[in-house]
Design a protein around this motif. Structure first.
Motif, PDB file in Angstrom:
ATOM      1  N   SER A  81       9.138  21.059 -45.785  1.00  0.00           N
ATOM      2  CA  SER A  81       9.585  21.181 -44.941  1.00  0.00           C
ATOM      3  C   SER A  81       8.358  20.977 -43.815  1.00  0.00           C
ATOM      4  O   SER A  81       7.897  22.042 -43.636  1.00  0.00           O
ATOM      5  CB  SER A  81      10.624  22.058 -44.380  1.00  0.00           C
ATOM      6  OG  SER A  81      10.598  22.587 -43.289  1.00  0.00           O
ATOM      7  N   SER A 109      13.245  20.841 -46.861  1.00  0.00           N
ATOM      8  CA  SER A 109      14.742  21.089 -46.825  1.00  0.00           C
ATOM      9  C   SER A 109      15.003  22.583 -46.894  1.00  0.00           C
ATOM     10  O   SER A 109      14.283  23.561 -47.265  1.00  0.00           O
ATOM     11  CB  SER A 109      15.620  20.288 -47.955  1.00  0.00           C
ATOM     12  OG  SER A 109      15.025  21.265 -49.196  1.00  0.00           O
ATOM     13  N   THR A 125      27.881  22.586 -43.095  1.00  0.00           N
ATOM     14  CA  THR A 125      27.424  21.503 -43.847  1.00  0.00           C
ATOM     15  C   THR A 125      28.653  20.593 -43.790  1.00  0.00           C
ATOM     16  O   THR A 125      29.621  20.937 -43.184  1.00  0.00           O
ATOM     17  CB  THR A 125      26.892  21.500 -45.002  1.00  0.00           C
ATOM     18  OG1 THR A 125      26.266  19.992 -45.377  1.00  0.00           O
ATOM     19  CG2 THR A 125      27.987  21.839 -45.945  1.00  0.00           C
ATOM     20  N   GLN A 138      19.470  20.889 -47.056  1.00  0.00           N
ATOM     21  CA  GLN A 138      19.407  19.682 -46.025  1.00  0.00           C
ATOM     22  C   GLN A 138      18.078  19.560 -45.402  1.00  0.00           C
ATOM     23  O   GLN A 138      17.535  20.701 -45.251  1.00  0.00           O
ATOM     24  CB  GLN A 138      20.563  20.343 -44.954  1.00  0.00           C
ATOM     25  CG  GLN A 138      22.005  20.229 -45.364  1.00  0.00           C
ATOM     26  CD  GLN A 138      22.860  20.700 -44.335  1.00  0.00           C
ATOM     27  OE1 GLN A 138      22.992  20.060 -43.326  1.00  0.00           O
ATOM     28  NE2 GLN A 138      23.304  21.865 -44.470  1.00  0.00           N
ATOM     29  N   PHE A 156      15.746  18.947 -42.196  1.00  0.00           N
ATOM     30  CA  PHE A 156      15.760  19.585 -41.126  1.00  0.00           C
ATOM     31  C   PHE A 156      14.979  19.139 -39.905  1.00  0.00           C
ATOM     32  O   PHE A 156      13.665  18.459 -40.369  1.00  0.00           O
ATOM     33  CB  PHE A 156      15.956  20.993 -41.026  1.00  0.00           C
ATOM     34  CG  PHE A 156      14.468  21.563 -41.462  1.00  0.00           C
ATOM     35  CD1 PHE A 156      13.481  21.950 -40.691  1.00  0.00           C
ATOM     36  CD2 PHE A 156      14.210  21.690 -43.083  1.00  0.00           C
ATOM     37  CE1 PHE A 156      12.384  22.501 -41.327  1.00  0.00           C
ATOM     38  CE2 PHE A 156      13.014  22.106 -43.472  1.00  0.00           C
ATOM     39  CZ  PHE A 156      12.038  22.668 -42.715  1.00  0.00           C
ATOM     40  N   LEU A 205      19.959  20.321 -38.627  1.00  0.00           N
ATOM     41  CA  LEU A 205      20.175  19.938 -39.941  1.00  0.00           C
ATOM     42  C   LEU A 205      20.479  18.487 -40.056  1.00  0.00           C
ATOM     43  O   LEU A 205      21.162  18.010 -39.243  1.00  0.00           O
ATOM     44  CB  LEU A 205      21.272  20.863 -40.586  1.00  0.00           C
ATOM     45  CG  LEU A 205      20.799  22.429 -40.560  1.00  0.00           C
ATOM     46  CD1 LEU A 205      22.158  23.270 -41.240  1.00  0.00           C
ATOM     47  CD2 LEU A 205      19.672  22.778 -41.361  1.00  0.00           C
ATOM     48  N   GLU A 206      20.373  17.764 -41.039  1.00  0.00           N
ATOM     49  CA  GLU A 206      20.565  16.448 -41.243  1.00  0.00           C
ATOM     50  C   GLU A 206      21.952  16.155 -41.466  1.00  0.00           C
ATOM     51  O   GLU A 206      22.340  15.039 -41.044  1.00  0.00           O
ATOM     52  CB  GLU A 206      19.863  16.075 -42.711  1.00  0.00           C
ATOM     53  CG  GLU A 206      20.435  16.450 -43.900  1.00  0.00           C
ATOM     54  CD  GLU A 206      19.874  15.623 -45.119  1.00  0.00           C
ATOM     55  OE1 GLU A 206      19.484  14.653 -45.043  1.00  0.00           O
ATOM     56  OE2 GLU A 206      19.701  16.550 -46.311  1.00  0.00           O
TER      57      GLU A 206
END
Length: 772
Positions: A11, A79, A104, A124, A126, A140-141
């Motif tokens: 990340s 992530s 999610t 996920q 980010f 978050l994705e």
């Protein structure tokens, strides 16, 4: 084998923008904390929200396998697995990470998947990560916008989903992994959905704190369209299941239109039982106003961080200082529920007296040195609460003085029984408490060699009989001898307070045992065998006389660093090594020796200046020892150098584990211009203040003002001091003086005044005396 931190866990952060300071912390504070400092490198901190010394320490988890992710988070990861409710800040061992919440979309995934491939599980990617005291947010994705805040015992979540389906996974099997990879160390767990929609549950975990329990009660602001439970083996339970038990449990809350309105979650925890979690939730979650919680958390932190306000220095230095002050107030962590109950170290449910509280995450091998002394100065009411708890838990523990208790379990990590030090320090500084109540347990640890033992206190019988711990009988013998001697020094004052004068005399005499592992002929701490002989093939960079990594003669140190472990009888050490000139030369050699380490050195020995290791605790007081030899100008230069080189406004900005705030507390003291070499002596040795002005609240409405006009990076030397306008020739000042309030003024210069603090009468006290 002594259990140390290393043996128990062999990340890209986007948008690391500093938050604007809360209104109460603006002005002369000059900067807000950067909560990402320490989240990279080996700092082991985490950026999620908590309150000062709060129970809930909520935040994002990115990894559970690497040592550098002991806190569950590392800034290099790309992530996020989800958001758990408990974390450890800056420790050298991983644990906690309880009750993971994963918001999610898409198909339900029950495993996080590998860090190297976030597409395989519920991890996920980010962006837009932002953290400030009491608040955290991230994108978050999946399109979910996540926000977190806290009260003392409740974690608050606000999730904004895109239109359409979404779900929230609650993973009760999530924790720091151990071999084999990913295996949860949980022997029992349960989840249950009540008729009102409250999810409750708990688990027992055997990781670092063996057998610790955690319970929770969780409520959602919006009722889900359905809930599914998963038992061991990730087996989906039949429709309509409302309770599941086992070891690896999960629940999923499904929303057909998750984006119709924000989904808020409030989750209380307890270390006692579900009833405790429910009571905590009822007491601290009486509304659904997330922004109100956030504002309250910010206000709490503004008050705590406002205890010290600084002017001058660089913007980075002010940010580092604010962050260090923040990290110094994250632990110890609240353990007792709203009704006062907590898990005692005796295995029984205990209850704190009305108006008091119990705490956990006492990293005492680290924090007795600077963190507890800092609290006695800037937060005396907090120090009072902690010393009351330390006394109470000392009396309750079968092992007596606390070592490293976590969630009602004594881990016994590291050596010594340093829980006596903050108690003795508080007594020396006049904090009222029932000190005599701790004495029977301290006496048992000190003199009853058949009492229940931990790895931390092995060799006490040898130590008492021979005067040292022999290197051929017990590992880490050199460090043990010296640290046991320091605990004897602290315990002696508590014996005296309890009226046990004969025991006090015995402890004071025994506190001189440090001499028996310092070979005066060579000037170094040296392994000594049971027959009295020294290790012949001695090399101070080595960790011990045996090559096995589990058998060392020093604790997270080598011969160089262990030679300066003595904190309480420094004039005795100076005399033992041949006098002021030889001692000063030995310190010079410590800071100028080649920075080489053997291959089996633990990663804790970090931040080397010569052989001095600032990244770990054993010799963090060493730079201040020059003052005892009449050369405080060398302390001034070295402390200023360490402040500049060992701390940065960057995720990799703490040179070693922050250790529950100890590394940060060191910086706070150093930046103010003084340090408690021996906390029990209740005196501070002057160094080199970093700022032009600091205002410190010292309790009872009193303020300590520290001035250093014109101070800058090229003026590290103190050439004169005044206290309340009067000349002050000493290179130290007492706690009792500072807490009266007043103005401490340093005159700084580019070149040293070698006469300042040189006279024996002006040197700091040690072992209750000065060399005058």
């Amino acid at each position: 084998m002594n259990v140390t931190r290393r043996q128990l866990l062999a990340s890209s952060a986007v948008g690391l923008t500093l938050a604007a300071a809360p209104a109460g912390a603006r002005g002369r504070a000059g900067a807000a904390p950067n909560l990402f400092i320490g989240t990279g490198g080996h700092g082991h901190t985490y950026p999620g929200p908590t309150l000062p010394f709060g129970m809930v320490q909520l935040g994002p988890d990115t990894d559970v396998e690497r040592w550098d992710a002991c806190s569950g988070y590392h800034r290099t990861d790309t992530s996020i697995m989800g958001f758990s409710h408990t974390h450890l800040s800056g420790t050298g061992i991983g644990d906690m990470l309880d009750v993971l919440v994963v918001p999610t979309r898409g198909p339900v995934q029950l495993l996080p998947g590998p860090r190297e491939d976030p597409d395989q599980g519920y991890r996920q990617r980010f962006s837009g990560e932002h953290a400030e005291p009491g608040y955290y947010r991230v994108a978050l994705e999946s399109g979910v916008q996540a926000e977190l805040s806290v009260t003392d015992r409740v974690g608050w979540h606000r999730y904004r989903f895109p239109k359409g389906r979404g779900h929230v996974l609650v993973d009760l099997s999530h924790l720091v992994a151990d071999s084999p990879r990913g295996r949860p160390l949980i022997d029992e767990a349960a989840l249950e959905l009540d008729a009102d929609g409250t999810l409750t549950g708990g688990r027992r975990v055997f990781r670092w704190a063996k057998g610790r329990r955690v319970f929770f009660a969780m409520q959602f602001s919006r009722a889900p369209d359905r809930v599914t439970f998963y038992g061991d083996g990730d087996a989906e339970q039949p429709a309509g299941t409302r309770r599941v038990a086992g070891k690896r449990l999960k629940a999923v809350f499904h929303y057909d239109d998750a984006g119709a309105a924000p989904i808020l979650i409030r989750c209380a925890i307890s270390a006692v039982d579900v009833a405790g979690a429910r009571a905590n939730l009822a007491a601290e979650a009486r509304h659904w106003d997330f922004d109100k919680v956030r504002r309250s958390a910010q206000a709490r932190w503004a008050g705590s961080l406002g205890a010290i306000r600084v002017e001058g220095g660089s913007p980075d230095q002010r940010t580092i200082f604010a962050t260090a002050l923040y990290h110094a107030q994250v632990a110890p962590t609240l353990l007792s529920d709203v009704d006062g109950r907590y898990p005692g170290l005796d295995g029984k449910v205990q209850r704190a007296p009305a108006g008091e509280a119990a705490f956990s995450s006492y990293s005492l091998w680290d924090t007795y040195r600077a963190l507890h002394p800092l609290l006695t100065l800037v937060a005396p009411e907090r120090a009072k609460a902690l010393v009351d708890d330390l006394i109470r838990q000392t009396a309750q523990s079968p092992y007596g003085p606390l070592v490293w208790p976590l969630q009602g379990r004594e881990t016994g990590t590291m050596i010594g029984w340093h829980g006596v030090v903050p108690i003795a320090e508080a007594h020396a500084k006049g904090i009222p408490a029932d000190y005599a109540a701790a004495w029977p347990a301290i006496a048992k640890r000190s003199f009853d060699f058949g009492a229940p033992d931990l790895a931390n206190s092995r060799g006490r019988d040898f130590y008492d009989r021979l005067g040292y711990v022999p290197a051929d009988k017990v590992n880490e013998s050199v460090s043990r001898t010296q640290e046991y001697a320091y605990d004897d020094w602290a315990s002696a004052w508590l014996a005296r307070a309890a009226g046990a004068d004969a025991d006090a005399d015995r402890l004071l005499k025994r506190s001189g045992n440090w001499r028996n592992v310092i070979d005066a002929d060579i000037g170094f701490a040296r392994p000594r065998f049971a027959d009295g002989s020294w290790w012949k093939d001695y090399d101070p960079i080595q960790l011990g006389h045996m090559p096995e990594p589990d058998w060392r003669d020093y604790t997270e140190a080598n011969g160089w660093q262990a030679s300066f472990l003595n904190q309480h009888d420094i004039y005795g050490l100076i005399a033992h090594l041949g006098g002021d000139a030889k001692f000063e030369a030995q310190l010079d050699a410590l800071f100028s020796a080649p920075s080489t380490l053997p291959a089996n050195a633990p990663p804790d020995i970090a931040g080397l200046v010569g052989q001095y290791a600032h990244g770990n605790e054993p010799d963090q007081h060493a730079p201040w020892l020059y003052a005892y030899a009449g050369a405080p100008w060398k302390t001034q230069a070295m402390v200023r150098r360490l402040c500049a080189e060992m701390y940065r406004n960057d995720p990799d900005g703490i040179i070693g584990n922050d250790d529950c705030g100890q590394m940060s507390a060191w910086f706070v003291f150093a930046a103010l211009g003084f340090y408690p070499v021996d906390p029990v002596e209740a005196a501070y040795v002057f160094g080199s203040p970093l700022f032009e002005r600091a205002e410190v609240s010292v309790g009872r409405g009193r303020s300590l003002v520290i001035e250093a006009p014109g101070n800058g990076p090229d003026t590290p030397y103190v050439v004169a001091v005044t206290w309340n306008g009067r000349p002050w020739t000493k290179s130290w000042i007492g706690h009792s003086e500072l807490t009266k309030g007043g103005t401490l003024r340093f005159t700084m210069a580019r070149t040293p005044n070698r006469a300042f603090g040189h006279a024996p009468a002006d040197r700091p006290p040690s072992f209750g005396r000065t060399p005058a």
